[in-house]
Design a protein around this motif. Structure first.
Motif, short mmCIF file in Angstrom:
data_model
loop_
_atom_site.label_atom_id
_atom_site.label_comp_id
_atom_site.label_asym_id
_atom_site.label_seq_id
_atom_site.Cartn_x
_atom_site.Cartn_y
_atom_site.Cartn_z
N LEU A 275 0.83 -1.21 0.00
CA LEU A 275 0.00 0.00 0.00
C LEU A 275 0.86 1.26 0.00
N ALA A 276 2.06 1.14 0.56
CA ALA A 276 2.95 2.31 0.64
C ALA A 276 3.31 2.84 -0.74
N SER A 277 3.14 2.00 -1.77
CA SER A 277 3.48 2.47 -3.12
C SER A 277 2.35 3.29 -3.75
N LEU A 278 1.19 3.37 -3.07
CA LEU A 278 0.09 4.19 -3.61
C LEU A 278 0.41 5.67 -3.43
N PRO A 279 -0.11 6.53 -4.32
CA PRO A 279 0.17 7.98 -4.20
C PRO A 279 -0.31 8.53 -2.86
N ALA A 280 0.32 9.61 -2.42
CA ALA A 280 -0.07 10.27 -1.17
C ALA A 280 -1.54 10.65 -1.23
N GLY A 281 -2.25 10.51 -0.12
CA GLY A 281 -3.66 10.91 -0.07
C GLY A 281 -4.61 9.78 -0.38
N CYS A 282 -4.09 8.66 -0.90
CA CYS A 282 -4.99 7.54 -1.23
C CYS A 282 -5.33 6.71 0.00
N THR A 283 -4.50 6.77 1.03
CA THR A 283 -4.73 5.91 2.20
C THR A 283 -4.69 6.73 3.49
N ASP A 284 -5.25 6.16 4.51
CA ASP A 284 -5.22 6.74 5.86
C ASP A 284 -5.15 5.58 6.83
N LYS A 285 -4.53 5.81 7.97
CA LYS A 285 -4.62 4.82 9.04
C LYS A 285 -6.04 4.82 9.58
N LEU A 286 -6.56 3.65 9.90
CA LEU A 286 -7.93 3.53 10.39
C LEU A 286 -8.21 4.48 11.55
N ASN A 287 -7.24 4.61 12.45
CA ASN A 287 -7.43 5.46 13.64
C ASN A 287 -7.67 6.92 13.31
N ASN A 288 -7.23 7.34 12.12
CA ASN A 288 -7.39 8.76 11.75
C ASN A 288 -8.69 9.02 11.01
N VAL A 289 -9.45 7.96 10.76
CA VAL A 289 -10.59 8.06 9.85
C VAL A 289 -11.90 8.09 10.63
N THR A 290 -12.85 8.87 10.14
CA THR A 290 -14.23 8.81 10.63
C THR A 290 -15.05 8.03 9.63
N MET A 291 -15.72 6.99 10.13
CA MET A 291 -16.59 6.21 9.25
C MET A 291 -18.02 6.74 9.39
N HIS A 292 -18.76 6.71 8.28
CA HIS A 292 -20.14 7.23 8.24
C HIS A 292 -21.09 6.10 7.87
N LEU A 293 -22.39 6.37 7.98
CA LEU A 293 -23.35 5.37 7.51
C LEU A 293 -23.04 5.08 6.05
N PRO A 294 -22.94 3.80 5.67
CA PRO A 294 -22.50 3.50 4.30
C PRO A 294 -23.52 3.82 3.23
N VAL A 295 -24.79 3.76 3.56
CA VAL A 295 -25.83 4.06 2.57
C VAL A 295 -26.87 4.98 3.17
N SER A 296 -27.62 5.61 2.30
CA SER A 296 -28.80 6.36 2.69
C SER A 296 -29.98 5.40 2.51
N SER A 297 -30.74 5.19 3.59
CA SER A 297 -31.79 4.17 3.58
C SER A 297 -33.15 4.82 3.65
N ARG A 298 -34.04 4.36 2.81
CA ARG A 298 -35.39 4.89 2.81
C ARG A 298 -36.33 3.99 3.61
N ASP A 299 -36.11 2.69 3.56
CA ASP A 299 -36.96 1.76 4.30
C ASP A 299 -36.10 0.70 4.96
N PHE A 300 -36.61 0.18 6.06
CA PHE A 300 -35.83 -0.73 6.89
C PHE A 300 -36.82 -1.70 7.53
N THR A 301 -36.65 -2.98 7.27
CA THR A 301 -37.50 -3.99 7.90
C THR A 301 -36.65 -4.85 8.80
#
Lengths: 400, 400
Positions: free
Chosen positions: B88-114
């Motif tokens: 992964l270190a060979s990827l250009p700068a800005g393509c990766t982040d350490k997990l600890n530095n990242v904020t994860m969000h809801l992966p999808v916008s959901s209209r209905d939920f059963t």
């Protein structure tokens, strides 16, 4: 149809398009004329309104406008009423269309939808029809009980739908799969949320109206046999989620103010969060349901919103009492609006006492539940003359 | 945490942002590194993929990508696996982040939920806990029963929430209003809809997987006392709608293929629409729940998806069997995933037999239900080594 519901005292909001106005946009209605708000804005005819309102008029749903402060809705209402003092014919070309030339769309995009059970008469009658006993669920007098509906089933008035299939008990009690044999309607009103809340926030009763953008008619189509088998213990799902019709014009609280009345008295003291210090908490709105078949119409219900035990303010307060958020465009509905008399049953489950009795149509046919090709039209008129127009839907034969 | 769940066999999809990548975008994860797909696209490192996929990587949710044909998801997976053969270190700068530095969000916008009820053990145990009898609801062996949840309550793993208030019966049986005294979790998995359907359309079992974009962990937080009073007859509402946690990484069917297994046998013949000609219809996915308090963790459940009576294919087929549509981003969940043993109760209602027994934590404390400050962590690992990481949530004291 229903032109008299839409005088200049009404000023409803909807989303319309036509051949001459192909892109959906915000509109209002005066008698049988639809007036496009984005066109009025383009022609600088609403220049007293703030830019965010004018921008929202060209959106494909009313969510942007509904989320604006109530004062802007009121300014918009006043500006339109002022404009309509002159004949509509004096408006620039393209600003208006005859209703017959217009396609109406769902007025808002809805993320969540709760159908409550506000009518004591409906609950007692439904208990008698299904379980042969008149009783209230344990929570009924303490808070409005309700279930989450599926927003993807929302369709605008005039949209036909296919008779749903599902599993249910046949006359012998065996569980079978096929098209529902007990298709019903439910006569309802619903409020549409304007001002949103955040997760964790609660709404006090005195602020509940601030979150209501307006009201629409709703027909919560129900397959009673499918619903009956699936309900214990998690409530209705496939018996409801195939179609739920909404009327296209949102009627604002301001339009209904002159029809506001005291709601029903509490039979038990309610919890503090449900105490409403403003006794004028309901509306005198007469509702009617018609079954139309072969071009002939039969009135099957006449009832009134004011027979409801729980009010729209109660619904907003209770829904948010656990910190559940309300998003703009969310729908909170009354459940079946029935009265205490034999002509005020807001669904066929009640009218036929669970399918025991048939009723006569004006052309001499009889019905127990809804048959293929039947159309149900519901309509509502407030005591001051402001109306909701109609909410219609026709049932097509099941896909086999 | 859970780095081993995310080898190059996994390739999950999520929505991430960080200080260095402030705009939310699509991402994947390799061990403890987050890789931004929009950045890879910008650097022409995914040039084998069609433009609609590349465009979708810069959206703020995965709905656009999830709605694309499954072949494009598979191409994306293959392209990423190929890219990850180099460090992964060979990827250009800005393509990766350490997990600890990242904020994860809801992966999808959901209209209905059963939320369905797929576990026979859960239903039997819950019946015993609440009603002192082990029984199945009348529909249980005929179709997956379920209820519509409220999508506005969906929160991403790591989000704390406030203990909800509501009405419930106190120990003396009086109905009171206050913060729930019976806060519970529910260990669940959920599928996320990719390819949508239209209202009136049904989905055949052999096509059900085509509509599933992938799976996430779900914790369906439940206030048992509020839920118990409100459920009859319309099902749960305020006892559930205050918070529902989802894990941020969507695990695809391709990632789980090597862990696919035969599901549970049918005890009754099912209706034609629910017959699944492919016996490999479940996954061997081990699930675990931990209660974490004061920095110490206690395992409170170990179960397996494969104990479920109904499969995800069944959920998709049954939900659409009445013509109900499925939209991209919709969520269909299993309900509590319990097994048949004493250590596989997927909620505290079962573990404490309705609050009758307490259980010990590793630090010597005991619990019946969840207390303020407690955190629940659920996690899942498929037999082939592909995992879901964790889904956590902490309870804050009620607003008084």
């Amino acid at each position: 149809m229903f032109a008299s519901h839409f005088s200049a005292h009404n000023i409803p909001f909807g989303i319309a398009s036509s051949e001459g106005h192909p892109r959906r946009s915000a509109a209002t209605r005066l008698e049988n004329t639809v007036i496009y708000l984005d066109e009025l804005a383009k022609h600088d005819l609403l220049s007293s309104l703030p830019k965010e309102a004018l921008d929202a008029f060209s959106h494909v749903d009313l969510n942007g406008f509904a989320a604006l402060p109530k004062s802007i809705h009121q300014q918009t209402r006043a500006a339109l009423q002022s404009l309509f003092k002159e004949p509509l014919a004096s408006l620039p070309a393209g600003c208006t269309d005859k209703l017959n030339n217009v396609t109406m769309h769902l007025p808002v995009s809805s993320r969540d939808f709760t159908d409550f059970s506000c009518s004591k008469d409906h609950v007692l009658n439904a208990g008698e029809a299904i379980q042969k006993k008149r009783y209230l669920p344990p929570g009924f007098l303490h808070f409005p009980i309700g279930y989450s509906g599926r927003t993807c089933s929302l369709i605008v008035s005039g949209t036909s739908f296919v008779r749903p299939k599902g599993q249910f008990r046949d006359a012998q009690g065996s569980i079978v799969y096929g098209p529902t044999k007990q298709l019903d309607y439910e006569l309802e009103l619903a409020c549409i949320i304007g001002k949103p809340t955040k997760l964790g926030e609660t709404v006090a009763s005195k602020h509940a109206d601030d979150h209501i953008f307006g009201y629409v008619l709703m027909n919560d189509w129900s397959a009673r046999d499918i619903q009956g088998l699936e309900m214990p213990p998690l409530g209705p799902l496939n018996g409801k989620s195939f179609a739920t019709s909404l009327s296209p014009w949102i009627i604002t609280l301001d339009a209904l103010q002159a029809s506001a009345v005291e709601g029903q008295p509490r039979e038990l003291q309610v919890a503090s969060y449900l105490m409403d210090s403003n006794p004028i908490n309901s509306y005198d709105i007469a509702l009617q349901a018609d079954l139309i078949t072969g071009g002939k119409s039969t009135i099957i219900c006449k009832s009134n919103l004011n027979a409801m035990y729980w009010t729209f303010r109660d619904l907003v307060v209770h829904q948010s009492s656990n910190g559940c958020c309300l998003n703009t465009g969310d729908i909170l509905a009354t459940g079946t609006i029935s009265g205490s008399t034999d002509d005020s049953h807001g669904c066929l489950l009640e009218l036929t006492n669970g399918g025991q009795y048939s009723f006569e149509l004006s052309d001499g046919q009889s019905r127990i539940y809804i048959e293929d090709g039947d159309e149900i039209q519901i309509s509502a008129l407030a005591s001051d003359g402001v109306g909701f127009g109609e909410c219609t839907g026709k049932v097509l034969p099941a896909d086999l």
